[in-house]
Design an enzyme around this catalytic site. Structure first.
Site, PDB file in Angstrom:
ATOM      1  N   GLY A  33      -3.867   3.849 -18.711  1.00  0.00           N
ATOM      2  CA  GLY A  33      -3.126   3.191 -19.787  1.00  0.00           C
ATOM      3  C   GLY A  33      -2.106   2.222 -19.211  1.00  0.00           C
ATOM      4  CB  THR A  35       3.064   3.676 -19.434  1.00  0.00           C
ATOM      5  OG1 THR A  35       3.025   3.293 -20.806  1.00  0.00           O
ATOM      6  CG2 THR A  35       4.508   3.865 -19.001  1.00  0.00           C
ATOM      7  N   GLY A  86       0.998   8.219 -18.869  1.00  0.00           N
ATOM      8  CA  GLY A  86       1.602   7.874 -20.152  1.00  0.00           C
ATOM      9  C   GLY A  86       1.146   8.843 -21.223  1.00  0.00           C
ATOM     10  CG  ASP A  88      -1.731   7.983 -27.130  1.00  0.00           C
ATOM     11  OD1 ASP A  88      -1.568   6.865 -26.618  1.00  0.00           O
ATOM     12  OD2 ASP A  88      -2.753   8.671 -26.946  1.00  0.00           O
ATOM     13  CD  GLU A 108      -5.390   9.962 -19.579  1.00  0.00           C
ATOM     14  OE1 GLU A 108      -5.042   8.784 -19.473  1.00  0.00           O
ATOM     15  OE2 GLU A 108      -5.406  10.554 -20.680  1.00  0.00           O
ATOM     16  CE  LYS A 126       3.402   4.859 -26.216  1.00  0.00           C
ATOM     17  NZ  LYS A 126       2.818   4.777 -24.923  1.00  0.00           N
TER      18      LYS A 126
HETATM   19  C1  5RP Z   1      -5.228   7.126 -22.098  1.00  0.00           C
HETATM   20  C2  5RP Z   1      -3.901   7.728 -22.419  1.00  0.00           C
HETATM   21  C3  5RP Z   1      -2.702   6.867 -22.241  1.00  0.00           C
HETATM   22  O1  5RP Z   1      -1.886   7.453 -21.276  1.00  0.00           O
HETATM   23  C4  5RP Z   1      -1.964   6.763 -23.544  1.00  0.00           C
HETATM   24  O2  5RP Z   1      -2.839   6.239 -24.524  1.00  0.00           O
HETATM   25  C5  5RP Z   1      -0.723   5.855 -23.426  1.00  0.00           C
HETATM   26  O3  5RP Z   1      -1.124   4.568 -23.132  1.00  0.00           O
HETATM   27  P1  5RP Z   1      -0.091   3.386 -22.933  1.00  0.00           P
HETATM   28  O4  5RP Z   1       0.718   3.699 -21.715  1.00  0.00           O
HETATM   29  O5  5RP Z   1      -0.945   2.162 -22.771  1.00  0.00           O
HETATM   30  O6  5RP Z   1       0.781   3.299 -24.170  1.00  0.00           O
HETATM   31  O7  5RP Z   1      -3.780   8.859 -22.794  1.00  0.00           O
HETATM   32  O8  5RP Z   1      -6.268   8.039 -22.321  1.00  0.00           O
END
Ligand code: 5RP
Length: 231
Positions: A33, A35, A86, A88, A108, A126
């Site tokens: 992702g 981050t 990261g 959501d 992950e 978040k």
């Molecule tokens: C991918 C994830 C990401 O870590 C999550 O969606 C956060 O993404 P971002 O840092 O782009 O907001 O779980 O599977």
């Protein structure tokens, strides 16, 4: 007038703070992702300057970036010192998280659970008081085998509203060759029970509820970085 910091700038600050946790000789899980990619980028100059690391990437995209930046990758074959990723949504207090909007949730979770320390990073958007505050608008992503996915979806319908994730009009396919079914369930006030129910469905590979895994969350806020430890 004070400049308003963008979410991307906040993500970068949180990612850079997480990079400060990385020490010479460590084995490090690299999340997926935007981050997590900023975390990988923050490591690159230190690796170029001689920091010795063995890293495990959680997605093809992160693997590509790490290779481009000269960050050494290994297969996951032993416990890692640290993983940074990261999320959501992150629940204050428990650090329970919903992950998987990028579809990398299974790798992950494997990497997070193989790490002595799992650190979540994110911008202020978040952080939520309770995961139930973000459901039903935020689904729990469920990775499922392509074989019989409609049957898996039917069983998930007992737990909420399951929607097959699509990209460009076709089913989204993960790095593992599976589909993702986004489960809208309201309210998400018993996440542990929901996690058990989802895992019990044949065809489910894993889900995006990361409960009791993270020990630290680094959340960028306008005034600095909030360091939250699991209570
Ligand atoms: C991918 C994830 C990401 O870590 C999550 O969606 C956060 O993404 P971002 O840092 O782009 O907001 O779980 O599977």
């Amino acid at each position: 007038m004070a400049r308003v910091e963008s979410g991307d700038e906040q993500k970068r600050r949180a990612a850079e703070r997480a990079a400060e946790l990385v020490e010479d000789g460590m084995s490090v899980g690299l999340g997926s992702g935007t981050t997590a990619e900023l975390f990988v980028r923050a490591l690159a100059p230190r690796v170029a300057a001689g920091l010795r690391l063995r890293c495990v990437a959680t997605s093809g995209r992160t693997e590509l970036l790490a290779n481009q930046l000269g960050i050494p990758l290994v297969d996951l074959s032993a416990q890692l010192d640290l993983a940074v990723d990261g999320a959501d949504a992150i629940e204050r207090g428990t650090l329970a998280a919903i992950k998987g909007r990028g579809g990398a949730l299974t790798r992950e979770k494997i990497v997070a659970q193989a790490s002595g320390r799992f650190v979540l990073v994110g911008d202020g958007s978040k952080l939520v008081e309770r995961l139930s505050d973000v459901s039903p608008s935020m689904p729990v992503p469920v990775e499922a085998l392509q074989f019989g996915w409609r049957m898996t979806r039917l069983r998930l319908a007992a737990l909420g509203d399951p929607i097959l994730r699509e990209r460009g009009g076709a089913p989204f396919v993960t790095d593992n060759g599976n589909v993702v079914i986004d489960l809208y369930s309201s309210p998400l006030d018993r996440a542990a029970d929901l996690a058990v129910s989802i895992s019990g469905i044949p065809g489910v590979v894993d889900h995006g509820l990361f409960l009791d895994i993270a020990s630290l969350a680094l959340i960028a806020e306008p005034g600095g970085i909030l360091e939250l430890r699991r209570v």
